[in-house]
Design a protein around this motif. Sequence first.
Motif, mmCIF file in Angstrom:
data_model
loop_
_atom_site.group_PDB
_atom_site.id
_atom_site.type_symbol
_atom_site.label_atom_id
_atom_site.label_comp_id
_atom_site.label_asym_id
_atom_site.label_seq_id
_atom_site.Cartn_x
_atom_site.Cartn_y
_atom_site.Cartn_z
ATOM 1 N N VAL A 426 -13.774 -27.130 6.449
ATOM 2 C CA VAL A 426 -15.497 -26.752 7.511
ATOM 3 C C VAL A 426 -15.403 -28.107 8.210
ATOM 4 O O VAL A 426 -15.051 -29.227 8.365
ATOM 5 N N GLY A 427 -16.363 -27.554 9.046
ATOM 6 C CA GLY A 427 -16.574 -28.807 10.047
ATOM 7 C C GLY A 427 -18.154 -29.462 10.098
ATOM 8 O O GLY A 427 -18.837 -28.648 9.525
ATOM 9 N N MET A 428 -18.221 -30.567 10.302
ATOM 10 C CA MET A 428 -19.078 -31.326 9.744
ATOM 11 C C MET A 428 -19.266 -32.042 11.616
ATOM 12 O O MET A 428 -18.886 -33.166 11.073
ATOM 13 N N HIS A 429 -20.300 -31.750 12.126
ATOM 14 C CA HIS A 429 -20.390 -32.452 13.358
ATOM 15 C C HIS A 429 -21.510 -32.902 13.219
ATOM 16 O O HIS A 429 -22.645 -32.247 13.301
ATOM 17 N N PHE A 430 -21.406 -34.338 13.354
ATOM 18 C CA PHE A 430 -22.392 -35.502 13.407
ATOM 19 C C PHE A 430 -22.900 -35.655 14.867
ATOM 20 O O PHE A 430 -22.236 -35.576 15.091
ATOM 21 N N PHE A 431 -24.068 -35.774 14.569
ATOM 22 C CA PHE A 431 -24.258 -36.059 16.715
ATOM 23 C C PHE A 431 -24.932 -37.416 16.548
ATOM 24 O O PHE A 431 -24.892 -38.678 15.325
#
Length: 677
Positions: A426-431
């Motif tokens: 899965v992608g977990m795109h944090f900022f």
Amino acid sequence: MTSPVRFERHDDVLVIISDSPPVNALGAGVRDGLNEGVSMGINDPAIKAMVIRCDGKTFFAGADITEFGKPPKGASLQDVIVMMDSSEKPIVAAIHGTALGGGCEVALACHYRVAVPSAVMGLPEVKLGLLPGAGGTQRLPRIVGVKAAIEMVAIGDPIPAKKAAEVGLVDRVVGEDSLEADAIAFAREIADKKPIPRVRDKTVAPDPQAVEEFKKKHGRRMRGFDAPAANIACVVAASELPFDEGLKFERTEFVKLMEGTQSAAQRHLFFAERQAAKIDDVDPKTTQLRPINKVGVIGAGTMGGGISMNFLSAGIAVTIVEMQQDALDRGTGVMRKNYEASAAKGRIKPDAPEKAMGLLTPTLSLDDLADCDLIIEAVYENMDVKKELFTKLDAIAKPGAILASNTSYLNVDEIAAVTKRPEDVVGMHFFSPANVMRLLEVVRGEKTAKDVLATVMALAKKIKKVAVVAGVCHGFIGNRMLSPRQIEANKLLMEGATPQQIDKVHTDFGMPMGPFQMADLAGVDIGWHRDPSRIESIRDALAAEGRWGQKKGAGYYDYDEKRNATPSPRALEIIEEFRAKSNLPKREITDQEIVERTLYPMVNEGALILEEGKAQRASDVDVVWIMGYGWPVYRGGPMFWAQNEVGLKKVVEGLEKHKFKVAESLKTAAESGSALK
Ligand code: TC6
């Protein structure tokens, strides 16, 4: 329909109980029930005192926000409150959970308040662009004083029971598990006490100094918002006007806010945030979540460190991996420093840094990730690097472990395909900074399993993130929409606008920074081909001259040592030279054109994202832009803004005027007057 409110007689005490899940919001049924109960208590000679309490997880958490903007139904909260206030028999509020907004106002209109230690009380209406419009701004200062009242109404954060007791908001803190019994006992103690304490009979001294200090301290965070100033004005009115006149003043201010666009936007965000947590085809009730007790993070740079801190702060153990000892030491050192700085500022408990860092295992070996339930990579943004890493992780991670990439652009399906378990990827795109920014884009790959998604969404809530599901596409939701904005901003420079003009249009709009301030912060050299002789854009020209942005003290702007920006004559020259070479005529660009060419295309891209099913709903796009990029909260996100502030017709006309290819769904919605879905 049965009433959500019931009444129980305990000899001479009438207990009025609301049972309206999930949060006992004060909807029409609850207000009618309260009305009935209080009149019953007033009119029954056998009753000497009343207790109001709630079943379920909380005391009234506020007015029912879903009723706002609709025709009024049932008893008004104001009328119920006036009746309670004027009752000749004392009423005791018995508080647990969160007594917020209208719920706190009900408590304030009671003559006494008791609360369990875990309860909190607050007036968060300001966060919905409103003010406590049932007398709250007039009652609260009469109890806690102007200074504390302004803090509570203009910031909107709740206070715990103990603090509430200290400032006089709670008369007694009672047993955590004996609220009803203790409240009834308290009611008997005070039943015959005269006169009944009524907040409306009190006065409060003006405190202009506290008002000025507050405005000075919080001016920046209140910039652009209407509600904080209205809340402050009402508290000031409470200290200057008799109660009834203060109420009238409060009403006028309340109506102005309620009818304005800002509150509509802020209420939209409230529901959008909660909606975002829902996945259309995944039922959280029937989906078994995977247990996440240990998280692995690969990369101890700014991103990896920030990501790790989220889990450590939530009490979840983290194994962090780097390739070199010095990088590992540097990364963990920065994490410790960040925690210590927060503790020094009083934002976390003094022992929190030790506790968090005690849960961290730094290592140089990927093999140490074998016992992790979730592994997140935050390494260099390069497909080959990621593929190699995921191949290794596939061999190391235990069965059932979730493998996540923090990529901000790359194709998660392509990454998943190198493993034998694409359903676990899965992608977990944090900022950035990942320990601060609340947004998490959860990228759903073609094969991502439903329980993996549900687990990641639940975990996001645990680490206090707002998660939004995005489909696989270049840049997902947020960065994909950033791209047309940047392209147009660059074109506008070529046609005669300056970075200052374009950025100012964005900051005046309410964004924290404009496209060129952002480029300077991120680094003008990002993605640069590093060949100074090849100048194909203004950006290349700046990069070739070493103007790489804030870190070099020069970019689109000049910077002093404190990183304060000033317009740069040299950057303007470079822009001029580049434009001259391309023979483009220079012309006056209006601010309106900048809006139409930089913001409307974002809406268009948002519509395309929805058409392609890469976002589940328009409000998710709004959440991404508000939580991840600082789109002003009071404008409700790009899609809400386009639909409710500008109007889709105007957006489509603007896009067509500037020769953009308009998304079909946008055209249809504009023509039919329907909402973007
Ligand atoms: C006010 O009172 C103005 C007065 C002026 C008087 C004239 N109304 O957040 P959760 C729903 S303004 C309707 O996930 P938690 C929410 O949408 C109000 N619905 O739970 C969600 O529904 P879903 C001032 C509401 O345990 C469900 O309840 N009050 C309301 O994490 C669960 O919510 C506030 O601003 C509402 N007022 O947190 C407080 N509140 O399951 C707003 C919640 O269908 N509420 N729902 O998605 C909160 O801050 C939090 O909900 C909480 C509980 C702390 C009470």
